[in-house]
Write a protein that holds these residues in place. Sequence first.
Motif, PDB file in Angstrom:
ATOM      1  N   UNK A   3      -3.866  23.072  17.522  1.00  0.00           N
ATOM      2  CA  UNK A   3      -4.851  23.558  16.561  1.00  0.00           C
ATOM      3  C   UNK A   3      -5.061  25.069  16.714  1.00  0.00           C
ATOM      4  N   UNK A   4      -5.046  25.540  17.954  1.00  0.00           N
ATOM      5  CA  UNK A   4      -5.192  26.978  18.191  1.00  0.00           C
ATOM      6  C   UNK A   4      -3.985  27.743  17.645  1.00  0.00           C
ATOM      7  N   UNK A   5      -2.805  27.145  17.719  1.00  0.00           N
ATOM      8  CA  UNK A   5      -1.614  27.780  17.165  1.00  0.00           C
ATOM      9  C   UNK A   5      -1.722  27.897  15.642  1.00  0.00           C
ATOM     10  N   UNK A   6      -2.240  26.868  14.995  1.00  0.00           N
ATOM     11  CA  UNK A   6      -2.446  26.931  13.543  1.00  0.00           C
ATOM     12  C   UNK A   6      -3.444  28.007  13.157  1.00  0.00           C
ATOM     13  N   UNK A   7      -4.479  28.162  13.961  1.00  0.00           N
ATOM     14  CA  UNK A   7      -5.453  29.215  13.709  1.00  0.00           C
ATOM     15  C   UNK A   7      -4.830  30.590  13.968  1.00  0.00           C
TER      16      UNK A   7
ATOM     17  N   UNK B  93     -11.537  20.600   4.204  1.00  0.00           N
ATOM     18  CA  UNK B  93     -10.101  20.589   3.896  1.00  0.00           C
ATOM     19  C   UNK B  93      -9.792  21.192   2.538  1.00  0.00           C
ATOM     20  N   UNK B  94     -10.593  20.843   1.546  1.00  0.00           N
ATOM     21  CA  UNK B  94     -10.371  21.407   0.213  1.00  0.00           C
ATOM     22  C   UNK B  94     -10.674  22.902   0.177  1.00  0.00           C
ATOM     23  N   UNK B  95     -11.727  23.315   0.876  1.00  0.00           N
ATOM     24  CA  UNK B  95     -12.050  24.743   0.936  1.00  0.00           C
ATOM     25  C   UNK B  95     -10.944  25.536   1.609  1.00  0.00           C
ATOM     26  N   UNK B  96     -10.403  24.985   2.680  1.00  0.00           N
ATOM     27  CA  UNK B  96      -9.294  25.620   3.384  1.00  0.00           C
ATOM     28  C   UNK B  96      -8.065  25.715   2.481  1.00  0.00           C
ATOM     29  N   UNK B  97      -7.759  24.630   1.796  1.00  0.00           N
ATOM     30  CA  UNK B  97      -6.598  24.613   0.910  1.00  0.00           C
ATOM     31  C   UNK B  97      -6.742  25.606  -0.226  1.00  0.00           C
ATOM     32  N   UNK B  98      -7.886  25.612  -0.858  1.00  0.00           N
ATOM     33  CA  UNK B  98      -8.106  26.521  -1.988  1.00  0.00           C
ATOM     34  C   UNK B  98      -8.051  27.969  -1.532  1.00  0.00           C
ATOM     35  N   UNK B  99      -8.680  28.278  -0.409  1.00  0.00           N
ATOM     36  CA  UNK B  99      -8.682  29.655   0.089  1.00  0.00           C
ATOM     37  C   UNK B  99      -7.263  30.126   0.400  1.00  0.00           C
ATOM     38  N   UNK B 100      -6.469  29.280   1.030  1.00  0.00           N
ATOM     39  CA  UNK B 100      -5.119  29.693   1.398  1.00  0.00           C
ATOM     40  C   UNK B 100      -4.192  29.787   0.197  1.00  0.00           C
ATOM     41  N   UNK B 101      -4.311  28.877  -0.749  1.00  0.00           N
ATOM     42  CA  UNK B 101      -3.447  28.932  -1.938  1.00  0.00           C
ATOM     43  C   UNK B 101      -3.775  30.169  -2.778  1.00  0.00           C
TER      44      UNK B 101
ATOM     45  N   UNK C 190      -4.749  22.128  10.029  1.00  0.00           N
ATOM     46  CA  UNK C 190      -4.892  21.660   8.645  1.00  0.00           C
ATOM     47  C   UNK C 190      -5.085  20.145   8.619  1.00  0.00           C
ATOM     48  N   UNK C 191      -4.346  19.440   9.449  1.00  0.00           N
ATOM     49  CA  UNK C 191      -4.520  17.984   9.519  1.00  0.00           C
ATOM     50  C   UNK C 191      -5.927  17.625   9.971  1.00  0.00           C
TER      51      UNK C 191
ATOM     52  N   UNK D  78     -10.000  31.626   7.060  1.00  0.00           N
ATOM     53  CA  UNK D  78     -10.002  31.746   8.520  1.00  0.00           C
ATOM     54  C   UNK D  78     -11.318  31.225   9.093  1.00  0.00           C
ATOM     55  N   UNK D  79     -12.396  31.417   8.385  1.00  0.00           N
ATOM     56  CA  UNK D  79     -13.681  30.866   8.809  1.00  0.00           C
ATOM     57  C   UNK D  79     -13.652  29.349   8.851  1.00  0.00           C
ATOM     58  N   UNK D  80     -13.019  28.736   7.847  1.00  0.00           N
ATOM     59  CA  UNK D  80     -12.866  27.287   7.863  1.00  0.00           C
ATOM     60  C   UNK D  80     -12.034  26.833   9.064  1.00  0.00           C
ATOM     61  N   UNK D  81     -10.963  27.582   9.356  1.00  0.00           N
ATOM     62  CA  UNK D  81     -10.101  27.230  10.496  1.00  0.00           C
ATOM     63  C   UNK D  81     -10.858  27.344  11.814  1.00  0.00           C
ATOM     64  N   UNK D  82     -11.549  28.429  11.998  1.00  0.00           N
ATOM     65  CA  UNK D  82     -12.278  28.638  13.255  1.00  0.00           C
ATOM     66  C   UNK D  82     -13.424  27.640  13.377  1.00  0.00           C
ATOM     67  N   UNK D  83     -14.090  27.357  12.260  1.00  0.00           N
ATOM     68  CA  UNK D  83     -15.141  26.342  12.288  1.00  0.00           C
ATOM     69  C   UNK D  83     -14.603  24.973  12.651  1.00  0.00           C
ATOM     70  N   UNK D  84     -13.452  24.623  12.113  1.00  0.00           N
ATOM     71  CA  UNK D  84     -12.823  23.347  12.451  1.00  0.00           C
ATOM     72  C   UNK D  84     -12.421  23.323  13.921  1.00  0.00           C
ATOM     73  N   UNK D  85     -11.861  24.424  14.402  1.00  0.00           N
ATOM     74  CA  UNK D  85     -11.434  24.492  15.794  1.00  0.00           C
ATOM     75  C   UNK D  85     -12.607  24.327  16.751  1.00  0.00           C
ATOM     76  N   UNK D  86     -13.712  25.006  16.465  1.00  0.00           N
ATOM     77  CA  UNK D  86     -14.858  24.911  17.359  1.00  0.00           C
ATOM     78  C   UNK D  86     -15.609  23.593  17.205  1.00  0.00           C
ATOM     79  N   UNK D  87     -15.499  22.953  16.044  1.00  0.00           N
ATOM     80  CA  UNK D  87     -16.128  21.638  15.908  1.00  0.00           C
ATOM     81  C   UNK D  87     -15.367  20.572  16.694  1.00  0.00           C
ATOM     82  N   UNK D  88     -14.118  20.877  17.032  1.00  0.00           N
ATOM     83  CA  UNK D  88     -13.332  19.954  17.852  1.00  0.00           C
ATOM     84  C   UNK D  88     -13.611  20.145  19.335  1.00  0.00           C
ATOM     85  N   UNK D  89     -14.362  21.149  19.685  1.00  0.00           N
ATOM     86  CA  UNK D  89     -14.721  21.343  21.079  1.00  0.00           C
ATOM     87  C   UNK D  89     -14.174  22.624  21.668  1.00  0.00           C
TER      88      UNK D  89
END
Length: 135
Positions: free
Chosen positions: A100-104, A38-46, A26-27, A80-91
């Motif tokens: 980050x993988x634990x958060x996903x 970040x906003x898309x992730x927040x809105x989807x989860x809330x 999330x960070x 979850x798509x936002x999370x996985x996209x963020x994870x893979x954009x980090x390498x």
Amino acid sequence: MIQRLQSLFLAISSLLTLAAFFSAIYDRAMEDPKLWIGYGLTIAFVVSMGMNITAIFLFKNRTSQITWVKRAMFIHLIGMGFCIGTLFSLGGIGNYLWDEALGTAYVVFGLLCQLAALRFINKDEQLVRSMDRIR
């Protein structure tokens, strides 16, 4: 309400989704310069958490509860798509991205809890229908 297993699964799913807010993924998503990830992730989860909590209190109307859980699962998939996209954009998952993988993983297990809740709601609905046929 609480004695039903699907209510417990929906509550666990909401708690796991809430835990994702306090994880490193999330960070990292909120570090996006445009902030749309970040906003898309927040809105989807809330929205997903709110729909899960609403579905817990719809225990008397199982068909409506099934609809709410399915919609919450769809929105959770978007998050979850936002999370996985963020994870893979980090390498990808490397030695330095375990937080980050634990958060996903929180998000994935939250989705699995929603799926288990849906399964138990469907079992209850089939049980009630079979009892109605006996009468």
